[in-house]
Write a protein that holds these residues in place. Structure first.
Motif, PDB file in Angstrom:
ATOM      1  N   MET A  62       0.943  -1.358   0.010  1.00  0.00           N
ATOM      2  CA  MET A  62      -0.160  -0.009   0.304  1.00  0.00           C
ATOM      3  C   MET A  62       0.768   1.134   0.048  1.00  0.00           C
ATOM      4  SD  MET A  62      -3.316   0.382   2.394  1.00  0.00           S
ATOM      5  CE  MET A  62      -2.560   0.360   4.144  1.00  0.00           C
ATOM      6  N   LEU A  63       1.960   1.222   0.887  1.00  0.00           N
ATOM      7  CA  LEU A  63       2.558   2.501   0.929  1.00  0.00           C
ATOM      8  C   LEU A  63       3.415   2.593  -0.681  1.00  0.00           C
ATOM      9  CD1 LEU A  63       3.764   4.782   2.760  1.00  0.00           C
ATOM     10  CD2 LEU A  63       5.719   2.940   3.610  1.00  0.00           C
ATOM     11  N   TYR A  64       3.993   1.649  -0.952  1.00  0.00           N
ATOM     12  CA  TYR A  64       4.638   1.718  -2.334  1.00  0.00           C
ATOM     13  C   TYR A  64       3.684   2.664  -3.416  1.00  0.00           C
ATOM     14  CZ  TYR A  64       7.351   0.260  -6.569  1.00  0.00           C
ATOM     15  OH  TYR A  64       7.905   0.349  -7.611  1.00  0.00           O
ATOM     16  N   ARG A  65       2.460   2.207  -3.371  1.00  0.00           N
ATOM     17  CA  ARG A  65       1.494   2.681  -4.192  1.00  0.00           C
ATOM     18  C   ARG A  65       0.989   4.126  -3.970  1.00  0.00           C
ATOM     19  NH1 ARG A  65      -0.881  -2.582  -3.777  1.00  0.00           N
ATOM     20  NH2 ARG A  65      -2.586  -1.700  -2.435  1.00  0.00           N
ATOM     21  N   GLU A  66       0.807   4.308  -2.561  1.00  0.00           N
ATOM     22  CA  GLU A  66       0.368   5.746  -1.910  1.00  0.00           C
ATOM     23  C   GLU A  66       1.550   6.734  -2.500  1.00  0.00           C
ATOM     24  OE1 GLU A  66      -0.193   5.437   2.144  1.00  0.00           O
ATOM     25  OE2 GLU A  66      -2.166   4.421   1.764  1.00  0.00           O
ATOM     26  N   MET A  67       2.913   6.034  -2.366  1.00  0.00           N
ATOM     27  CA  MET A  67       3.759   7.176  -2.780  1.00  0.00           C
ATOM     28  C   MET A  67       4.287   7.134  -4.284  1.00  0.00           C
ATOM     29  SD  MET A  67       6.553   6.070   0.459  1.00  0.00           S
ATOM     30  CE  MET A  67       7.959   7.398  -0.053  1.00  0.00           C
ATOM     31  N   GLU A  68       3.697   6.291  -5.009  1.00  0.00           N
ATOM     32  CA  GLU A  68       3.755   6.262  -6.537  1.00  0.00           C
ATOM     33  C   GLU A  68       5.114   6.005  -6.816  1.00  0.00           C
ATOM     34  OE1 GLU A  68       1.828   9.988  -7.741  1.00  0.00           O
ATOM     35  OE2 GLU A  68      -0.032   9.446  -7.481  1.00  0.00           O
TER      36      GLU A  68
END
Length: 118
Positions: A62-68
């Motif tokens: 999730m964090l990887y995706r949130e940070m793009e």
């Protein structure tokens, strides 16, 4: 001593730990969120693994995706990527198996068998 960096709520980590138990492997479990590897450790693990640095990122997290990060990583230097990985254990691919001779990112039974000399 074999170490496994894990996250308790990760189903892949649970599967990997169950596999280790079933195969009688002695290991130390480390909470990747609470005791994530620092930059120096990550650099050493990366070197020992022989893997591309991108393999150390939890690309489905999730964090990887949130940070793009899929868009940002290619433009980042290796130093910036190591600093980012060291900033939060949730960015690190898990489970992370560390033996005296090998490092494996994620759980692939055949790779783990080779790393554990089974």
């Amino acid at each position: 001593m074999t170490k496994v960096y894990c996250y308790d709520r990760c189903t892949t980590c649970k599967k990997a730990l169950a596999w280790l138990e079933a195969n009688g492997v002695d290991y130390k479990k480390i909470d990747i969120k609470g005791e994530h590897p620092d930059e120096k450790t990550l650099r050493a693990l990366h070197k020992k693994s022989g893997l591309p640095l991108k393999k150390f990122f939890n690309t489905s997290g999730m964090l990887y995706r949130e940070m793009e990060l899929s868009a940002k990583l290619p433009a980042m230097s290796e130093d910036e990527q190591f600093k980012l990985l060291a900033s939060d254990g949730m960015l690190v691919k898990r489970p992370l198996l560390v033996t005296d001779d090998a490092v494996c990112t994620g759980f692939k039974e055949e790779e783990w068998k080779v790393a554990l000399k089974m």
